[in-house]
Design a protein around this motif. Structure first.
Motif, PDB file in Angstrom:
ATOM      1  N   LEU A 104       0.836  -1.198   0.000  1.00 24.21           N
ATOM      2  CA  LEU A 104       0.000   0.000   0.000  1.00 24.21           C
ATOM      3  C   LEU A 104       0.867   1.243   0.000  1.00 24.21           C
ATOM      4  CD1 LEU A 104      -1.521   1.023   3.428  1.00 24.21           C
ATOM      5  CD2 LEU A 104       0.246  -0.708   3.275  1.00 24.21           C
ATOM      6  N   PHE A 105       0.243   2.376  -0.304  1.00 28.64           N
ATOM      7  CA  PHE A 105       0.861   3.683  -0.173  1.00 28.64           C
ATOM      8  C   PHE A 105       0.299   4.362   1.064  1.00 28.64           C
ATOM      9  CE2 PHE A 105       1.708   4.586  -5.005  1.00 28.64           C
ATOM     10  CZ  PHE A 105       2.789   3.707  -4.960  1.00 28.64           C
ATOM     11  N   VAL A 106       1.150   5.125   1.743  1.00 26.69           N
ATOM     12  CA  VAL A 106       0.718   5.994   2.829  1.00 26.69           C
ATOM     13  C   VAL A 106       1.098   7.410   2.441  1.00 26.69           C
ATOM     14  CG1 VAL A 106       0.737   6.414   5.304  1.00 26.69           C
ATOM     15  CG2 VAL A 106       1.265   4.123   4.448  1.00 26.69           C
ATOM     16  N   LEU A 107       0.107   8.297   2.429  1.00 27.41           N
ATOM     17  CA  LEU A 107       0.318   9.653   1.951  1.00 27.41           C
ATOM     18  C   LEU A 107       0.171  10.676   3.078  1.00 27.41           C
ATOM     19  CD1 LEU A 107      -1.797   9.592  -1.350  1.00 27.41           C
ATOM     20  CD2 LEU A 107       0.570   8.839  -0.986  1.00 27.41           C
ATOM     21  N   GLY A 108       1.010  11.687   3.030  1.00 22.47           N
ATOM     22  CA  GLY A 108       0.912  12.838   3.920  1.00 22.47           C
ATOM     23  C   GLY A 108       1.627  13.981   3.227  1.00 22.47           C
TER      24      GLY A 108
END
Length: 342
Positions: A210-214
């Motif tokens: 998965l990707f984690v975005l911030g």
């Protein structure tokens, strides 16, 4: 292998202590940090350098955005290998050199701190082990006060690092809104621990990546979350700025691809929300962490507090996810609590 109950892991119990740890840390360190902040106002450093690895380096990302947005002080991350392996001298005279470490004993961090001190930098250590070599080397020590942390995955010590950075920034700037946020943060952390993030836990049981975005201040939370997915769940996760993900990585996001997005309640929030909605429109499996999102966020006393509240809620969810996936979050394979790199 039998696994502990969700609320019986070391990770759960240690992360649950965070609000009390932060409250005690703020009270204990107030005088030390006020004196340091007054000195920094009287003799402002030309720039700030951070030196850290692992979760502590994610805390350094938070320091960069906090100091640059609130104080206008350029803050850069030092590569430990430049000092410890290449032994390249750096021009650091007058700089604030912030070393962040739980153990305070990793050889590469010590070598860089020694080199920075010799180059005329002001070395400040954020460290959990107060009698460590790093603490003895530093000009000023800001104890994290997290106490013993037996789970391999850092939780309360990571959030204690962010809290120490926030206290330094607030007392340095002397902004009433930031000072109020310090007083309100422990209560907000307790609310964050109670947040229901079960949709994330249930949705990622069978995931492979998965990707984690911030973005901005929230990037540190995304980095920390991605590390914890790998560390505790055996789940490959990559952290990206919600702006940077559009420069190539987004080509991987299509139907069913999992994306966890942390929306900051500041100038970066709209952009993160827009990317999350773009991915959702492609059929990606998206969770947006926001007060009105898929994953609820506790109300922050100031936007700079949001990354701490986000990660506090995340820690409870990741502990549960690790167990659902058949992993013990306290004992990740091939890892030790203290990592000593050269």
């Amino acid at each position: 292998m039998s696994l502990p109950e969700e609320n019986q892991t070391l990770m759960f119990r240690e992360a649950a202590e965070t609000a009390d740890v932060v409250a005690a840390q703020f009270a204990r360190n107030r005088g030390t940090v006020e004196a340091l902040a007054a000195s920094l106002r009287a003799n402002p450093p030309p720039f700030v350098v951070t030196c850290a690895r692992g979760s502590s380096d994610h805390a350094a990302t938070y320091a960069k955005y906090l100091f640059e947005t609130q104080l206008g002080i350029v803050t850069a991350s030092a590569s430990p290998s430049v000092g410890s392996v290449y032994e390249a001298p750096l021009a650091l005279k007058g700089a604030l050199y912030l070393v962040i470490s739980q153990s305070g004993k990793s050889p590469d961090l010590l070598r860089n701190a020694e080199a920075a001190k010799a180059a005329g930098a002001r070395v400040v250590a954020l460290v959990n082990v107060e009698d460590s070599p790093l603490a003895q080397l530093a000009e000023t020590v800001i104890p994290l006060g997290a106490g013993p942390e037996r789970s391999v995955a850092a939780t309360k010590s990571y959030l204690a690092s962010l809290a120490a950075i926030l206290q330094l920034g607030a007392l340095w700037k002397q902004d009433p809104a930031l000072l109020h946020a310090l007083d309100a943060l422990p209560s907000a952390l307790r609310q964050a621990w109670a947040a229901d993030w079960r949709p994330l836990t249930e949705g990622l049981v069978g995931a492979r990546n998965l990707f984690v975005l911030g973005r901005g201040l929230g990037l540190a939370a995304a980095q920390e979350a991605a590390l914890k997915f790998k560390e505790t769940c055996g789940l490959h996760a990559e952290a990206y700025s919600s702006a940077e993900v559009k420069h190539g990585p987004m080509a991987l996001v299509d139907a069913g691809f999992p994306v966890l997005a942390f929306a900051q309640p500041d100038e970066t929030g709209a952009g993160t929300r827009a990317v999350a909605e773009e991915f959702r429109a492609r059929g990606a499996q998206v969770w947006l962490a926001a007060p009105d999102g898929d994953l609820p966020l506790a109300e922050a006393p100031h936007p700079v507090c949001t990354p701490l509240l986000t990660i506090q809620s995340f820690y409870r969810a990741i502990n549960a996810l690790a167990l659902r996936r058949g992993h013990n979050p306290d004992l990740p394979p091939h890892l030790n609590k203290v990592t000593e790199t050269v």
